[in-house]
Design a protein around this motif. Structure first.
Motif, PDB file in Angstrom:
ATOM      1  N   ASN A 233      23.131  35.389 -49.921  1.00  0.00           N
ATOM      2  CA  ASN A 233      24.406  34.915 -49.198  1.00  0.00           C
ATOM      3  C   ASN A 233      25.544  35.244 -50.541  1.00  0.00           C
ATOM      4  N   GLN A 234      26.769  35.261 -49.761  1.00  0.00           N
ATOM      5  CA  GLN A 234      27.787  34.909 -50.878  1.00  0.00           C
ATOM      6  C   GLN A 234      28.920  34.281 -49.938  1.00  0.00           C
ATOM      7  N   ALA A 235      29.504  33.342 -50.493  1.00  0.00           N
ATOM      8  CA  ALA A 235      30.891  32.448 -49.980  1.00  0.00           C
ATOM      9  C   ALA A 235      31.892  33.115 -50.494  1.00  0.00           C
ATOM     10  N   LEU A 236      32.676  33.712 -49.704  1.00  0.00           N
ATOM     11  CA  LEU A 236      33.735  34.572 -50.235  1.00  0.00           C
ATOM     12  C   LEU A 236      34.938  34.014 -49.491  1.00  0.00           C
ATOM     13  N   GLY A 237      36.142  34.455 -49.859  1.00  0.00           N
ATOM     14  CA  GLY A 237      37.435  34.245 -49.408  1.00  0.00           C
ATOM     15  C   GLY A 237      37.700  32.732 -49.836  1.00  0.00           C
ATOM     16  N   MET A 238      37.803  32.047 -48.710  1.00  0.00           N
ATOM     17  CA  MET A 238      38.406  30.499 -48.659  1.00  0.00           C
ATOM     18  C   MET A 238      37.374  29.750 -48.999  1.00  0.00           C
ATOM     19  N   ALA A 239      36.065  29.678 -48.820  1.00  0.00           N
ATOM     20  CA  ALA A 239      34.825  29.036 -49.174  1.00  0.00           C
ATOM     21  C   ALA A 239      34.751  28.653 -50.524  1.00  0.00           C
ATOM     22  N   VAL A 240      34.443  27.376 -50.734  1.00  0.00           N
ATOM     23  CA  VAL A 240      34.457  26.811 -52.274  1.00  0.00           C
ATOM     24  C   VAL A 240      33.242  25.962 -52.573  1.00  0.00           C
ATOM     25  N   GLY A 241      32.376  26.014 -51.370  1.00  0.00           N
ATOM     26  CA  GLY A 241      31.257  25.278 -51.629  1.00  0.00           C
ATOM     27  C   GLY A 241      29.981  25.476 -50.533  1.00  0.00           C
ATOM     28  N   ALA A 242      28.902  24.853 -50.525  1.00  0.00           N
ATOM     29  CA  ALA A 242      27.944  24.943 -49.552  1.00  0.00           C
ATOM     30  C   ALA A 242      27.078  23.605 -49.595  1.00  0.00           C
ATOM     31  N   SER A 243      26.777  23.370 -48.358  1.00  0.00           N
ATOM     32  CA  SER A 243      26.184  21.972 -48.195  1.00  0.00           C
ATOM     33  C   SER A 243      24.913  22.093 -47.388  1.00  0.00           C
ATOM     34  N   PHE A 244      23.920  21.357 -47.965  1.00  0.00           N
ATOM     35  CA  PHE A 244      22.575  21.387 -47.232  1.00  0.00           C
ATOM     36  C   PHE A 244      22.093  19.946 -46.746  1.00  0.00           C
ATOM     37  N   GLY A 245      22.606  19.695 -45.577  1.00  0.00           N
ATOM     38  CA  GLY A 245      22.504  18.214 -44.902  1.00  0.00           C
ATOM     39  C   GLY A 245      21.754  18.054 -44.309  1.00  0.00           C
ATOM     40  N   CYS A 246      20.620  17.087 -44.353  1.00  0.00           N
ATOM     41  CA  CYS A 246      19.473  16.821 -43.493  1.00  0.00           C
ATOM     42  C   CYS A 246      19.352  15.177 -43.461  1.00  0.00           C
ATOM     43  N   ALA A 247      18.626  14.699 -42.462  1.00  0.00           N
ATOM     44  CA  ALA A 247      18.430  13.274 -42.060  1.00  0.00           C
ATOM     45  C   ALA A 247      17.484  12.667 -42.830  1.00  0.00           C
ATOM     46  N   ASN A 248      17.967  11.325 -43.182  1.00  0.00           N
ATOM     47  CA  ASN A 248      17.016  10.349 -43.715  1.00  0.00           C
ATOM     48  C   ASN A 248      15.703  10.419 -43.168  1.00  0.00           C
ATOM     49  N   GLY A 249      15.720  10.197 -41.654  1.00  0.00           N
ATOM     50  CA  GLY A 249      14.285  10.056 -41.062  1.00  0.00           C
ATOM     51  C   GLY A 249      13.590  11.425 -40.703  1.00  0.00           C
ATOM     52  N   ASP A 250      14.267  12.371 -41.052  1.00  0.00           N
ATOM     53  CA  ASP A 250      13.759  13.746 -40.791  1.00  0.00           C
ATOM     54  C   ASP A 250      14.306  14.939 -41.788  1.00  0.00           C
ATOM     55  N   PRO A 251      13.971  14.538 -43.173  1.00  0.00           N
ATOM     56  CA  PRO A 251      14.210  15.485 -44.269  1.00  0.00           C
ATOM     57  C   PRO A 251      13.861  17.076 -44.176  1.00  0.00           C
ATOM     58  N   CYS A 252      14.536  17.779 -44.599  1.00  0.00           N
ATOM     59  CA  CYS A 252      14.315  19.221 -44.815  1.00  0.00           C
ATOM     60  C   CYS A 252      13.157  19.647 -45.616  1.00  0.00           C
ATOM     61  N   GLU A 253      12.237  20.481 -45.285  1.00  0.00           N
ATOM     62  CA  GLU A 253      11.136  20.958 -45.929  1.00  0.00           C
ATOM     63  C   GLU A 253      11.322  22.319 -46.089  1.00  0.00           C
ATOM     64  N   ASN A 254      10.667  22.937 -47.218  1.00  0.00           N
ATOM     65  CA  ASN A 254      10.506  24.309 -47.498  1.00  0.00           C
ATOM     66  C   ASN A 254      11.828  24.973 -47.275  1.00  0.00           C
ATOM     67  N   ILE A 255      12.829  24.604 -47.876  1.00  0.00           N
ATOM     68  CA  ILE A 255      13.991  25.269 -47.804  1.00  0.00           C
ATOM     69  C   ILE A 255      13.991  26.130 -49.020  1.00  0.00           C
ATOM     70  N   GLN A 256      14.420  27.461 -48.703  1.00  0.00           N
ATOM     71  CA  GLN A 256      14.579  28.518 -49.698  1.00  0.00           C
ATOM     72  C   GLN A 256      15.918  28.792 -49.986  1.00  0.00           C
ATOM     73  N   VAL A 257      16.558  28.911 -51.268  1.00  0.00           N
ATOM     74  CA  VAL A 257      17.938  29.507 -51.465  1.00  0.00           C
ATOM     75  C   VAL A 257      17.862  30.194 -52.335  1.00  0.00           C
ATOM     76  N   ILE A 258      17.973  31.672 -52.355  1.00  0.00           N
ATOM     77  CA  ILE A 258      17.751  32.735 -53.237  1.00  0.00           C
ATOM     78  C   ILE A 258      18.935  33.702 -53.295  1.00  0.00           C
ATOM     79  N   ASN A 259      19.321  33.911 -54.592  1.00  0.00           N
ATOM     80  CA  ASN A 259      20.562  34.652 -54.725  1.00  0.00           C
ATOM     81  C   ASN A 259      21.607  34.509 -54.008  1.00  0.00           C
ATOM     82  N   THR A 260      22.057  33.173 -53.833  1.00  0.00           N
ATOM     83  CA  THR A 260      23.223  32.899 -53.055  1.00  0.00           C
ATOM     84  C   THR A 260      24.317  32.465 -54.200  1.00  0.00           C
ATOM     85  N   THR A 261      25.517  32.997 -53.812  1.00  0.00           N
ATOM     86  CA  THR A 261      26.637  32.867 -54.785  1.00  0.00           C
ATOM     87  C   THR A 261      27.841  32.175 -54.201  1.00  0.00           C
TER      88      THR A 261
END
Length: 88
Positions: free
Chosen positions: A6-34
């Motif tokens: 993935n590429q954040a281009l143009g006006m994008a200046v960031g990325a958030s991975f937000g999950c819940a305290n009672g239901d945290p995210c598992e097995n998240i893969q982030v590969i070659n993201t810019t």
């Protein structure tokens, strides 16, 4: 959940991975993201990511962000289970 080449281009200046305290995210893969226009700021935001694999992301800092994401004692639980948001 996998985010690969993935590429954040143009006006994008960031990325958030937000999950819940009672239901945290598992097995998240982030590969070659810019985030192209991050400048000198840390573009990564992470909340309640329990397990993950990150590789070849730019700029650096995503692994540390995810590793520290379970320590959110001062924050309120999030309403959404997971999200990837490119923000300007």
């Amino acid at each position: 959940i996998s985010f690969v080449n993935n590429q954040a281009l143009g006006m994008a200046v960031g990325a958030s991975f937000g999950c819940a305290n009672g239901d945290p995210c598992e097995n998240i893969q982030v590969i070659n993201t810019t985030i192209v226009n991050a400048g000198t700021r840390n573009p990564w935001g992470c909340e309640f990511v329990k397990s993950f694999q990150v590789m070849s992301n730019r700029p650096s800092g995503l692994e540390e962000c995810m590793a520290n994401s379970m320590n959110q004692t001062s924050r309120l639980p999030r309403a959404s289970v997971s999200s990837l948001i490119a923000y300007a």
